[in-house]
Enzyme design. Structure first.
Site, mmCIF file in Angstrom:
data_model
loop_
_atom_site.group_PDB
_atom_site.id
_atom_site.type_symbol
_atom_site.label_atom_id
_atom_site.label_comp_id
_atom_site.label_asym_id
_atom_site.label_seq_id
_atom_site.Cartn_x
_atom_site.Cartn_y
_atom_site.Cartn_z
ATOM 1 N N HIS A 110 66.174 18.748 15.750
ATOM 2 C CA HIS A 110 66.000 17.382 15.231
ATOM 3 C C HIS A 110 65.061 16.569 16.127
ATOM 4 O O HIS A 110 65.154 15.341 16.156
ATOM 5 C CB HIS A 110 67.344 16.655 15.102
ATOM 6 N N SER A 134 37.113 9.505 22.372
ATOM 7 C CA SER A 134 37.064 8.452 21.357
ATOM 8 C C SER A 134 35.753 7.706 21.503
ATOM 9 O O SER A 134 35.242 7.526 22.614
ATOM 10 C CB SER A 134 38.234 7.495 21.557
ATOM 11 N N LYS A 193 40.554 7.883 26.107
ATOM 12 C CA LYS A 193 41.210 8.843 25.219
ATOM 13 C C LYS A 193 40.780 10.292 25.434
ATOM 14 O O LYS A 193 39.633 10.583 25.720
ATOM 15 C CB LYS A 193 40.914 8.485 23.745
ATOM 16 N N GLU A 240 44.860 18.958 15.609
ATOM 17 C CA GLU A 240 45.006 18.106 14.419
ATOM 18 C C GLU A 240 44.284 18.709 13.223
ATOM 19 O O GLU A 240 44.777 18.688 12.099
ATOM 20 C CB GLU A 240 44.435 16.713 14.701
#
Ligand code: ARG
Length: 469
Positions: free
Chosen positions: A159, A280, A286, A293
């Site tokens: 979970h 970024s 970043k 992804e």
């Protein structure tokens, strides 16, 4: 024969509307099948000659011509022509240009229906092998990493809540196992694709005395389709391939999702290598896990391919329909996507840095040893349900006081249960929690070392020669 432009032009009076020609044309994408189309045609021509359907001389001319066409295709000098719909017609037209009217004999006892099905079978079989290789490479990387991390303890989750401590190696081997099943699925798919449709003709077989077995043998097929209608109508093997691809992508997407979460500052268990991360355009600080992804995102594309072909085939009457031409782009796209993703995930897993200290700190500060405290009580004779309740109350106390289980005093432990002795402290040390999970398939270093040895063996058996499994 042809009306000069169209191979089937004989019964037509009018020209094809340019829009129709553009709409029905598929050579821009099905050209990818050319190596299979040439191989299938060569086998077919040889068989026609061997069976006396064309002369031996004609057979030789066709084979020599097809070899020249193959050369042009390989060199990139082949003249593709818009007016011929697909790769099959383009090749036949070029062959006839090179060898003269005898080129028109190649299509004796054959239809594009059994021809394209044969090409797709050979393509899918080759891609099963290529993808299996990609899977094995990724499995090898996971194994190498698992061997290095036999000491690395981290929180295991259910979970997405801290559950029980595990070895990072054990976690990596879970993906090894998933990929082993993927490998087997592609082997199964290969096995069922290994059946030759050629010789089915348009749908009903042919009036010529062909020898399908010899063609199967020359092309390396294990057997021939038993039913000519099934042979040209079947795309199960492509659907199975796409299903196997979708499941493999599913597995990669789960791995990538975890990489993304674990590379976040909140977890910080892993750090993407600079070579596998991106920045970024606005936020200078970043470091983004774009590769992970994208793999996660591309999983949707591969599912799309599977659903696309399932839907195309749904309710389609027997036998061939042009709907089935739509099997190609989605399949090619899925192949390219999966091959890239396997490759990139292998590189990413090879370079990702493991922040062992962050993992160790995480297991120290949580309650993932609570089951072990309950197990301790069980060993003292308490029924598990009661032990569960005792430890649950202790956790509640700890939470109220901002403490961990090990921070409680002996008196507090004794108050919760007289069975809780000093030696329970050792039992709830995260390394102990891991070491004691030595049931078969468990996370203890001993079990994981065993699992690693078994995994190594299975991989060595598969790579590089295991073409049978
Ligand atoms: N380009 C077609 C395909 O990919 C080849 C088979 C065409 N057959 C036909 N009868 N139109 O499916």
């Amino acid at each position: 024969m042809t009306d000069g432009k169209r191979m089937w032009g004989g019964r037509f009076r009018a020209e094809t509307d340019a829009r129709v020609q553009a709409f029905t044309s598929s050579w821009r994408f099905d050209r990818r099948l050319w190596p299979y189309d040439i191989a299938g045609s060569i086998a077919h021509a040889r068989m026609l000659a061997a069976c006396g359907i064309i002369t031996l001389q004609e057979g030789e001319t066709l084979v020599a011509g097809l070899e020249r066409v193959r050369e042009e295709l390989a060199q990139g000098t082949f003249p593709f022509r818009q007016e011929y719909e697909d790769i099959h017609m383009n090749i036949e037209v070029r062959l006839t240009e090179l060898v003269g009217p005898v080129g028109g004999k190649l299509h004796t006892a054959r239809s594009r229906n059994d021809q394209v099905a044969t090409d797709m079978h050979m393509y899918i079989m080759d891609e099963c092998r290529a993808i299996q290789e990609g899977i094995v490479v990724l499995q090898g990387v996971l194994l190498d990493k698992a061997e290095k991390e036999l000491d690395t303890v981290m929180p295991g989750y259910t979970h997405l809540q801290r559950a029980q401590p595990i070895l990072y190696s054990h976690y990596l081997l879970a993906y090894f196992e998933m990929l082993a099943r993927d490998y087997e699925r592609f082997a199964d798919c290969y096995g069922r694709a290994n059946r030759l449709p050629l010789g089915a003709g348009a749908l009903a077989g042919t009036t010529f005395p062909i020898d399908r077995q010899s063609v199967a043998q020359e092309l390396g097929f294990a057997e021939v389709y038993r039913n000519s209608i099934d042979a040209v109508s079947d795309r199960d093997f492509v659907i199975e391939f796409l299903a196997a691809a979708a499941i493999t992508m599913l597995h990669l997407s789960r791995l990538c999702e975890e990489l993304i979460i674990w590379c976040s500052q909140e977890f910080g268990f892993l750090e993407m290598d600079d070579s596998f991360a991106t920045g970024s355009s606005i936020m200078p600080q970043k470091k983004n896990p774009d590769v992970a992804e994208l793999v996660r995102g591309k999983t949707g594309r591969v599912y799309g391919s599977l659903i696309s072909l399932l839907t195309t085939m749904k309710g389609l009457p027997l036998a061939y329909h042009t709907d089935m031409q739509e099997d190609k782009q989605c399949t090619f796209d899925a192949v390219d996507t999966l091959r890239d993703c396997l490759h990139l995930v292998a590189g990413m897993m090879d370079t990702v840095q493991v922040r062992r200290e962050r993992m160790a700190a995480a297991v120290e500060e949580d309650f993932s040893n609570a089951t072990d405290l309950a197990d301790y009580l069980v060993r003292q004779g308490l029924p598990f349900r009661e032990a569960h309740a005792v430890v649950g109350r202790l956790v509640l106390d700890c939470l109220a006081q901002g403490k961990r289980l090990g921070d409680l005093s002996n008196e507090e432990w004794q108050a919760a249960s007289p069975l809780l002795g000093e030696d329970a402290r050792q039992a709830i040390d995260p390394r102990q929690c891991v070491a004691k999970r030595c049931s078969e398939g468990g996370t203890s270093p001993a079990m994981v070392a065993q699992a690693l040895a078994v995994a190594r063996q299975s991989l060595a058996k598969r790579w590089p020669d295991d073409k049978e499994n």
